[in-house]
Design a protein around this motif. Structure first.
Motif, PDB file in Angstrom:
ATOM      1  N   ILE A  48      -4.465  -2.640  -6.861  1.00 19.33           N
ATOM      2  CA  ILE A  48      -4.268  -2.979  -5.451  1.00 19.33           C
ATOM      3  C   ILE A  48      -3.952  -4.470  -5.375  1.00 19.33           C
ATOM      4  CG2 ILE A  48      -5.279  -3.002  -3.147  1.00 19.33           C
ATOM      5  CD1 ILE A  48      -7.073  -0.706  -3.945  1.00 19.33           C
ATOM      6  N   ALA A  49      -2.697  -4.787  -5.152  1.00 20.59           N
ATOM      7  CA  ALA A  49      -2.253  -6.172  -5.080  1.00 20.59           C
ATOM      8  C   ALA A  49      -2.739  -6.824  -3.783  1.00 20.59           C
ATOM      9  CB  ALA A  49      -0.730  -6.239  -5.168  1.00 20.59           C
ATOM     10  N   GLN A  50      -2.598  -8.132  -3.709  1.00 24.55           N
ATOM     11  CA  GLN A  50      -2.980  -8.857  -2.504  1.00 24.55           C
ATOM     12  C   GLN A  50      -2.301  -8.278  -1.270  1.00 24.55           C
ATOM     13  OE1 GLN A  50      -4.806 -10.977  -1.057  1.00 24.55           O
ATOM     14  NE2 GLN A  50      -3.602 -12.002   0.524  1.00 24.55           N
ATOM     15  N   GLN A  51      -0.993  -8.005  -1.363  1.00 26.62           N
ATOM     16  CA  GLN A  51      -0.269  -7.475  -0.212  1.00 26.62           C
ATOM     17  C   GLN A  51      -0.862  -6.155   0.251  1.00 26.62           C
ATOM     18  OE1 GLN A  51       4.000  -7.018  -0.730  1.00 26.62           O
ATOM     19  NE2 GLN A  51       4.138  -5.556   0.951  1.00 26.62           N
ATOM     20  N   ALA A  52      -1.093  -5.257  -0.685  1.00 27.27           N
ATOM     21  CA  ALA A  52      -1.663  -3.954  -0.327  1.00 27.27           C
ATOM     22  C   ALA A  52      -3.047  -4.096   0.277  1.00 27.27           C
ATOM     23  CB  ALA A  52      -1.710  -3.052  -1.552  1.00 27.27           C
ATOM     24  N   SER A  53      -3.825  -5.035  -0.252  1.00 28.95           N
ATOM     25  CA  SER A  53      -5.210  -5.185   0.217  1.00 28.95           C
ATOM     26  C   SER A  53      -5.278  -5.613   1.680  1.00 28.95           C
ATOM     27  CB  SER A  53      -5.961  -6.184  -0.671  1.00 28.95           C
ATOM     28  OG  SER A  53      -5.557  -7.521  -0.427  1.00 28.95           O
ATOM     29  N   VAL A  54      -4.332  -6.434   2.120  1.00 30.75           N
ATOM     30  CA  VAL A  54      -4.365  -6.879   3.522  1.00 30.75           C
ATOM     31  C   VAL A  54      -3.709  -5.858   4.446  1.00 30.75           C
ATOM     32  CG1 VAL A  54      -4.457  -9.314   2.888  1.00 30.75           C
ATOM     33  CG2 VAL A  54      -2.245  -8.244   3.275  1.00 30.75           C
ATOM     34  N   GLU A  55      -2.930  -4.940   3.884  1.00 36.23           N
ATOM     35  CA  GLU A  55      -2.283  -3.918   4.705  1.00 36.23           C
ATOM     36  C   GLU A  55      -3.218  -2.769   5.048  1.00 36.23           C
ATOM     37  OE1 GLU A  55       2.314  -4.446   3.023  1.00 36.23           O
ATOM     38  OE2 GLU A  55       1.041  -2.817   2.297  1.00 36.23           O
ATOM     39  N   LEU A  56      -4.252  -2.578   4.260  1.00 36.43           N
ATOM     40  CA  LEU A  56      -5.150  -1.445   4.478  1.00 36.43           C
ATOM     41  C   LEU A  56      -5.986  -1.631   5.741  1.00 36.43           C
ATOM     42  CD1 LEU A  56      -6.194  -0.665   0.840  1.00 36.43           C
ATOM     43  CD2 LEU A  56      -5.588   1.063   2.517  1.00 36.43           C
ATOM     44  N   TRP A 106       0.831  -1.205   0.000  1.00 37.00           N
ATOM     45  CA  TRP A 106       0.000   0.000   0.000  1.00 37.00           C
ATOM     46  C   TRP A 106       0.865   1.254   0.000  1.00 37.00           C
ATOM     47  CZ3 TRP A 106      -4.262   1.667  -1.656  1.00 37.00           C
ATOM     48  CH2 TRP A 106      -4.796   2.884  -1.235  1.00 37.00           C
ATOM     49  N   GLN A 107       2.017   1.201   0.663  1.00 35.94           N
ATOM     50  CA  GLN A 107       2.914   2.357   0.644  1.00 35.94           C
ATOM     51  C   GLN A 107       3.401   2.626  -0.771  1.00 35.94           C
ATOM     52  OE1 GLN A 107       3.492   4.398   3.373  1.00 35.94           O
ATOM     53  NE2 GLN A 107       4.245   5.705   1.711  1.00 35.94           N
ATOM     54  N   HIS A 108       3.627   1.566  -1.542  1.00 40.22           N
ATOM     55  CA  HIS A 108       4.004   1.758  -2.950  1.00 40.22           C
ATOM     56  C   HIS A 108       2.894   2.490  -3.710  1.00 40.22           C
ATOM     57  CE1 HIS A 108       7.042  -1.730  -2.708  1.00 40.22           C
ATOM     58  NE2 HIS A 108       7.718  -0.634  -2.940  1.00 40.22           N
ATOM     59  N   ALA A 132      -8.312   0.845   8.904  1.00 40.60           N
ATOM     60  CA  ALA A 132      -9.182   2.019   8.988  1.00 40.60           C
ATOM     61  C   ALA A 132      -8.386   3.323   8.904  1.00 40.60           C
ATOM     62  CB  ALA A 132      -9.992   1.977  10.280  1.00 40.60           C
ATOM     63  N   ALA A 133      -7.224   3.359   9.554  1.00 38.18           N
ATOM     64  CA  ALA A 133      -6.423   4.585   9.550  1.00 38.18           C
ATOM     65  C   ALA A 133      -5.900   4.890   8.144  1.00 38.18           C
ATOM     66  CB  ALA A 133      -5.253   4.443  10.524  1.00 38.18           C
ATOM     67  N   LYS A 134      -5.424   3.874   7.451  1.00 39.86           N
ATOM     68  CA  LYS A 134      -4.900   4.070   6.098  1.00 39.86           C
ATOM     69  C   LYS A 134      -6.016   4.473   5.128  1.00 39.86           C
ATOM     70  CE  LYS A 134      -0.844   1.027   6.332  1.00 39.86           C
ATOM     71  NZ  LYS A 134      -0.913   0.636   7.747  1.00 39.86           N
ATOM     72  N   ILE A 135      -7.194   3.893   5.331  1.00 43.90           N
ATOM     73  CA  ILE A 135      -8.343   4.263   4.486  1.00 43.90           C
ATOM     74  C   ILE A 135      -8.706   5.731   4.697  1.00 43.90           C
ATOM     75  CG2 ILE A 135     -10.821   3.891   4.151  1.00 43.90           C
ATOM     76  CD1 ILE A 135     -10.246   0.886   4.735  1.00 43.90           C
ATOM     77  N   ALA A 136      -8.755   6.156   5.937  1.00 43.35           N
ATOM     78  CA  ALA A 136      -9.070   7.557   6.241  1.00 43.35           C
ATOM     79  C   ALA A 136      -8.013   8.495   5.659  1.00 43.35           C
ATOM     80  CB  ALA A 136      -9.181   7.743   7.755  1.00 43.35           C
ATOM     81  N   GLN A 137      -6.755   8.081   5.741  1.00 48.40           N
ATOM     82  CA  GLN A 137      -5.655   8.881   5.186  1.00 48.40           C
ATOM     83  C   GLN A 137      -5.814   9.029   3.675  1.00 48.40           C
ATOM     84  OE1 GLN A 137      -1.851   6.895   5.143  1.00 48.40           O
ATOM     85  NE2 GLN A 137      -0.693   8.807   5.250  1.00 48.40           N
ATOM     86  N   PHE A 138      -6.180   7.943   3.000  1.00 44.67           N
ATOM     87  CA  PHE A 138      -6.338   7.996   1.555  1.00 44.67           C
ATOM     88  C   PHE A 138      -7.508   8.886   1.164  1.00 44.67           C
ATOM     89  CE2 PHE A 138      -8.385   6.406  -2.329  1.00 44.67           C
ATOM     90  CZ  PHE A 138      -7.336   6.548  -3.235  1.00 44.67           C
ATOM     91  N   ARG A 139      -8.612   8.775   1.862  1.00 45.42           N
ATOM     92  CA  ARG A 139      -9.776   9.600   1.553  1.00 45.42           C
ATOM     93  C   ARG A 139      -9.439  11.088   1.733  1.00 45.42           C
ATOM     94  NH1 ARG A 139     -14.870   7.044   1.530  1.00 45.42           N
ATOM     95  NH2 ARG A 139     -15.805   8.948   2.359  1.00 45.42           N
ATOM     96  N   ALA A 140      -8.669  11.393   2.774  1.00 43.66           N
ATOM     97  CA  ALA A 140      -8.269  12.788   3.002  1.00 43.66           C
ATOM     98  C   ALA A 140      -7.333  13.259   1.883  1.00 43.66           C
ATOM     99  CB  ALA A 140      -7.579  12.919   4.360  1.00 43.66           C
ATOM    100  N   TRP A 141      -6.442  12.368   1.442  1.00 38.97           N
ATOM    101  CA  TRP A 141      -5.533  12.705   0.344  1.00 38.97           C
ATOM    102  C   TRP A 141      -6.330  13.010  -0.925  1.00 38.97           C
ATOM    103  CZ3 TRP A 141      -4.473  11.079  -4.542  1.00 38.97           C
ATOM    104  CH2 TRP A 141      -3.240  11.444  -5.106  1.00 38.97           C
ATOM    105  N   ASP A 178       3.072   6.118  -2.694  1.00 35.27           N
ATOM    106  CA  ASP A 178       4.268   6.758  -3.246  1.00 35.27           C
ATOM    107  C   ASP A 178       4.103   7.021  -4.742  1.00 35.27           C
ATOM    108  OD1 ASP A 178       5.405   6.632  -0.747  1.00 35.27           O
ATOM    109  OD2 ASP A 178       6.689   4.901  -1.192  1.00 35.27           O
ATOM    110  N   ASN A 179       3.509   6.079  -5.449  1.00 35.59           N
ATOM    111  CA  ASN A 179       3.310   6.249  -6.891  1.00 35.59           C
ATOM    112  C   ASN A 179       2.314   7.362  -7.198  1.00 35.59           C
ATOM    113  OD1 ASN A 179       5.128   4.256  -7.761  1.00 35.59           O
ATOM    114  ND2 ASN A 179       3.616   2.637  -7.477  1.00 35.59           N
ATOM    115  N   LEU A 180       1.302   7.497  -6.358  1.00 32.25           N
ATOM    116  CA  LEU A 180       0.362   8.595  -6.537  1.00 32.25           C
ATOM    117  C   LEU A 180       1.055   9.940  -6.338  1.00 32.25           C
ATOM    118  CD1 LEU A 180      -2.819   7.234  -4.723  1.00 32.25           C
ATOM    119  CD2 LEU A 180      -2.551   7.636  -7.171  1.00 32.25           C
ATOM    120  N   GLU A 181       1.903  10.014  -5.333  1.00 31.09           N
ATOM    121  CA  GLU A 181       2.610  11.266  -5.047  1.00 31.09           C
ATOM    122  C   GLU A 181       3.621  11.600  -6.142  1.00 31.09           C
ATOM    123  OE1 GLU A 181       2.515  13.620  -2.806  1.00 31.09           O
ATOM    124  OE2 GLU A 181       1.017  12.852  -1.413  1.00 31.09           O
ATOM    125  N   SER A 182       4.364  10.594  -6.579  1.00 32.81           N
ATOM    126  CA  SER A 182       5.469  10.861  -7.503  1.00 32.81           C
ATOM    127  C   SER A 182       5.048  10.864  -8.961  1.00 32.81           C
ATOM    128  CB  SER A 182       6.585   9.829  -7.293  1.00 32.81           C
ATOM    129  OG  SER A 182       6.103   8.516  -7.502  1.00 32.81           O
TER     130      SER A 182
END
Length: 365
Positions: free
Chosen positions: A46-54, A16-18, A56-65, A21-25
């Motif tokens: 959204i790969a399998q790894q990213a999907s399990v890393e998400l 998910w960090q990737h 509530a906090a990361k979801i809220a961060q993305f929505r704010a972004w 980072d890709n959205l930012e860069s």
């Protein structure tokens, strides 16, 4: 209003960090070039790894972004489950397929995330594998496939009733897969005979590169899909390699070890299909002759001729103007870094923006 984006599977990374980072860069740079004063839809892989890393906090961060940068999630690429760049993928890209519980669990999770992550889209698609790779698939596999798909569709229906957001599963036909041609796709929907209350939740992701490789005709394909009442949940705007006559020998400079480059070659007797470029090369070495060959290699859509050979850009010019404006468009040239060096003259963000501008110009926007 037509929604146009690009798929982030262009960028490497499974976490998910990737994604962030890709959205930012890259993503924000593309938005500045293409949509500086309007909301920009996102097509996220959204790969399998990213999907399990998400969480509530990361979801809220993305929505704010998204709110901060005037973006919103429109579609998810749920096709590649694991690694998709920098190491051989080939036919493993279809695994786990729709015969497995892993594909069911992953797709349900993506659906839940789609609802949680989107801030503005009332309708979201999730593209997925075309059932399985054709080699090794058996007639006896169909009941399990149907059970797994119905399980996911029932989940999508429950999500819709609970959230008001329509999430559609979009099967993506591809050469050498169980769903390959439009004819096979139509036959699949007839075979599955999904319950009427679930049909809203399944359609196809129409990848223009794939169907051009199959020598299909744009107007004919659309007519047949509409007659069969099959929903196009999204269109991936992509272009393939095309070579005629002596140009065919030039195709092998595009052979590389990461992706599967299925080829379809035409001769008087009909079409011949090859699972990868080395198979085509072997056939030519044995004396086979073809008048034209098309290869599954996503090349920049703004190029109609690469010097050594041409592209299937003509298919996009025929197909895209025929589409209903409600169908989302997603540019998906994920193989920029695998192109020969002379085709990588521009920074990636510039090339992506150039592709999106090309679509807008084609459609008079």
């Amino acid at each position: 209003m037509r929604q146009l984006t690009y798929c982030s599977n262009i960028h490497p990374g499974e976490s998910w960090q990737h994604v962030l980072d890709n959205l930012e860069s890259h993503g924000l740079s593309v938005k500045r070039q293409v949509s500086p004063d309007a909301s920009f839809p996102l097509g996220l892989r959204i790969a399998q790894q990213a999907s399990v890393e998400l969480d509530a906090a990361k979801i809220a961060q993305f929505r704010a972004w998204c709110e901060q940068h005037d973006c919103y999630l429109l579609t998810i690429n749920g096709f590649p489950y694991g690694t998709f760049h920098d190491q051989p993928v080939k036919a493993a890209v279809y695994e786990p397929d729709w015969r497995t519980q892993e594909r069911v669990v992953y797709t349900k999770r993506l659906a839940d995330l789609a609802v949680a992550l989107t801030t503005r889209a009332p309708q979201i698609s999730i593209s997925t594998v075309p059932i399985a790779y054709k080699q090794g698939f058996a007639e006896s596999d169909w009941p399990l496939v149907r059970d797994h798909l119905i399980d996911v569709l029932a989940h999508l229906r429950a999500l819709h009733e609970r959230s008001g957001i329509l999430v559609q599963l979009a099967l993506e036909p591809e050469p050498c897969c169980v769903l390959e041609t439009t004819e096979e796709t139509i036959a699949f929907f007839a075979r599955m005979d999904f319950p009427s209350e679930l049909k809203t939740y399944i359609g196809i992701c129409f990848d223009c590169c794939h169907q051009a490789v199959e020598f299909e005709e744009a107007a004919d394909v659309l007519t047949r899909l509409r007659a069969a009442n099959i929903t196009i949940a999204k269109v991936q705007v992509s272009s393939a390699l095309r070579a005629q006559g002596e140009e065919i020998k030039q195709l092998f400079q595009f052979n590389e070890p990461v992706y599967l480059h299925q080829a379809v070659a035409k001769q008087a007797q009909g079409l011949h299909r090859f699972s990868d470029l080395p198979e085509l090369q072997s056939a030519l070495a044995k004396g086979e002759n073809y008048t034209e060959c098309r290869v599954h290699f996503h090349v920049p859509i703004f190029i109609d001729h690469l010097g050594a050979c041409s592209t299937t850009q003509f298919f996009l010019k025929d197909f895209l103007p025929l589409l209903d404006e409600s169908i989302p468009l997603e540019v998906e040239t994920y193989s920029f870094k695998n192109l020969p060096a002379h085709l990588r003259d521009y920074p990636l963000d510039v090339s992506i923006a150039r592709e999106l501008h090309w679509v807008k110009q084609l459609l008079g926007e």
